[in-house]
Scaffold this motif. Structure first.
Motif, mmCIF file in Angstrom:
data_model
loop_
_atom_site.group_PDB
_atom_site.id
_atom_site.type_symbol
_atom_site.label_atom_id
_atom_site.label_comp_id
_atom_site.label_asym_id
_atom_site.label_seq_id
_atom_site.Cartn_x
_atom_site.Cartn_y
_atom_site.Cartn_z
ATOM 1 N N GLN A 1 -22.328 -49.891 63.006
ATOM 2 C CA GLN A 1 -22.166 -48.487 63.391
ATOM 3 C C GLN A 1 -23.498 -47.865 63.809
ATOM 4 O O GLN A 1 -23.572 -47.151 64.805
ATOM 5 C CB GLN A 1 -21.551 -47.699 62.243
ATOM 6 N N ASP B 1 -9.604 -54.180 57.997
ATOM 7 C CA ASP B 1 -10.510 -53.311 57.233
ATOM 8 C C ASP B 1 -9.841 -52.673 56.024
ATOM 9 O O ASP B 1 -10.508 -52.333 55.046
ATOM 10 C CB ASP B 1 -11.068 -52.195 58.125
ATOM 11 N N SER C 1 -16.991 -57.231 49.368
ATOM 12 C CA SER C 1 -16.829 -55.817 49.737
ATOM 13 C C SER C 1 -18.161 -55.165 50.069
ATOM 14 O O SER C 1 -18.274 -54.428 51.059
ATOM 15 C CB SER C 1 -16.162 -55.049 48.600
ATOM 16 N N GLN C 2 -19.166 -55.442 49.247
ATOM 17 C CA GLN C 2 -20.486 -54.867 49.512
ATOM 18 C C GLN C 2 -21.029 -55.320 50.856
ATOM 19 O O GLN C 2 -21.566 -54.515 51.628
ATOM 20 C CB GLN C 2 -21.467 -55.261 48.401
ATOM 21 N N GLU C 3 -20.905 -56.601 51.145
ATOM 22 C CA GLU C 3 -21.432 -57.117 52.415
ATOM 23 C C GLU C 3 -20.616 -56.619 53.601
ATOM 24 O O GLU C 3 -21.166 -56.380 54.674
ATOM 25 C CB GLU C 3 -21.511 -58.641 52.389
ATOM 26 N N SER C 4 -19.322 -56.421 53.422
ATOM 27 C CA SER C 4 -18.506 -55.847 54.505
ATOM 28 C C SER C 4 -18.974 -54.434 54.829
ATOM 29 O O SER C 4 -19.098 -54.064 55.998
ATOM 30 C CB SER C 4 -17.026 -55.820 54.112
ATOM 31 N N SER C 5 -19.244 -53.661 53.786
ATOM 32 C CA SER C 5 -19.748 -52.299 53.998
ATOM 33 C C SER C 5 -21.103 -52.321 54.688
ATOM 34 O O SER C 5 -21.382 -51.519 55.576
ATOM 35 C CB SER C 5 -19.862 -51.556 52.669
ATOM 36 N N ARG C 6 -21.936 -53.251 54.260
ATOM 37 C CA ARG C 6 -23.267 -53.365 54.867
ATOM 38 C C ARG C 6 -23.152 -53.714 56.351
ATOM 39 O O ARG C 6 -23.846 -53.134 57.192
ATOM 40 C CB ARG C 6 -24.073 -54.435 54.138
ATOM 41 N N THR D 1 -17.242 -53.967 63.732
ATOM 42 C CA THR D 1 -17.028 -55.172 62.932
ATOM 43 C C THR D 1 -15.582 -55.632 63.105
ATOM 44 O O THR D 1 -14.699 -54.841 63.442
ATOM 45 C CB THR D 1 -17.310 -54.924 61.438
ATOM 46 N N HIS E 1 -19.477 -62.859 58.696
ATOM 47 C CA HIS E 1 -19.026 -61.534 59.120
ATOM 48 C C HIS E 1 -19.055 -61.503 60.641
ATOM 49 O O HIS E 1 -20.051 -61.875 61.258
ATOM 50 C CB HIS E 1 -19.924 -60.434 58.542
ATOM 51 N N ALA F 1 -20.611 -53.188 58.341
ATOM 52 C CA ALA F 1 -20.025 -52.046 59.054
ATOM 53 C C ALA F 1 -21.082 -50.989 59.324
ATOM 54 O O ALA F 1 -21.149 -50.423 60.423
ATOM 55 C CB ALA F 1 -18.869 -51.459 58.248
ATOM 56 N N GLY F 2 -21.935 -50.728 58.350
ATOM 57 C CA GLY F 2 -23.018 -49.760 58.537
ATOM 58 C C GLY F 2 -24.009 -50.201 59.585
ATOM 59 O O GLY F 2 -24.431 -49.414 60.439
#
Length: 145
Positions: free
Chosen positions: A128, A39, A117-122, A134, A63, A124-125
């Motif tokens: 969560q 991460d 990066s955007q898709e990783s954040s998505r 993730t 992912h 993870a959200g």
């Protein structure tokens, strides 16, 4: 109209793009060409160290995540809105996470650091919000022939 087509072709937009081979998430010749399972690692760093990745070609972005089984259908519906396919398996399967269903979200796209990066954040959200985790991402492209 012909002048417009010529101008678009000159900057790389037009028919040439339509002739590029299209890949599928189920193509049997796909190989992992880049990954980031940490991460803290920036997507740009992962892409910079990737030796087999061709930035001009589409890739299957995967992912890896795990969520409770009772919310898998909800997560699948959310991801399907943006053409993601959610399937069993992935890295979480290898890690044997108790009470969570190991999954992999897949989509064909061109890779760049911003979108990874955007898709990783998505992801993870999403994980969560549904009580999950993730486990990074990787990308596949056809192997050398």
């Amino acid at each position: 109209m012909k002048a417009l087509r010529s101008a678009l072709a000159a900057v790389g937009i037009g028919r040439r793009d339509r002739r590029k081979p299209v890949i599928s998430i189920d193509d049997p010749g796909l190989q992992v060409v880049v990954w980031s399972y940490d991460d803290a690692e920036a997507a740009s760093t992962a892409l910079a160290r990737a030796t087999g990745w061709n930035p001009d070609d589409p890739a299957v972005l995967r992912h890896h995540l795990a969520i409770p089984g009772d919310v898998v259908d909800t997560a699948r519906a959310v991801l399907a809105q943006d053409d993601w396919v959610l399937r069993p398996g992935g890295r979480a399967d290898e890690l044997s996470v108790p009470d969570l269903t190991p999954l992999v979200a897949l989509r064909v796209q061109r890779l760049d650091a911003l979108h990874c990066s955007q898709e990783s954040s998505r992801m993870a959200g999403l994980a969560q919000r549904h009580g999950g985790q993730t486990y990074g991402w990787d990308a596949l492209q056809p192997g050398a022939e």
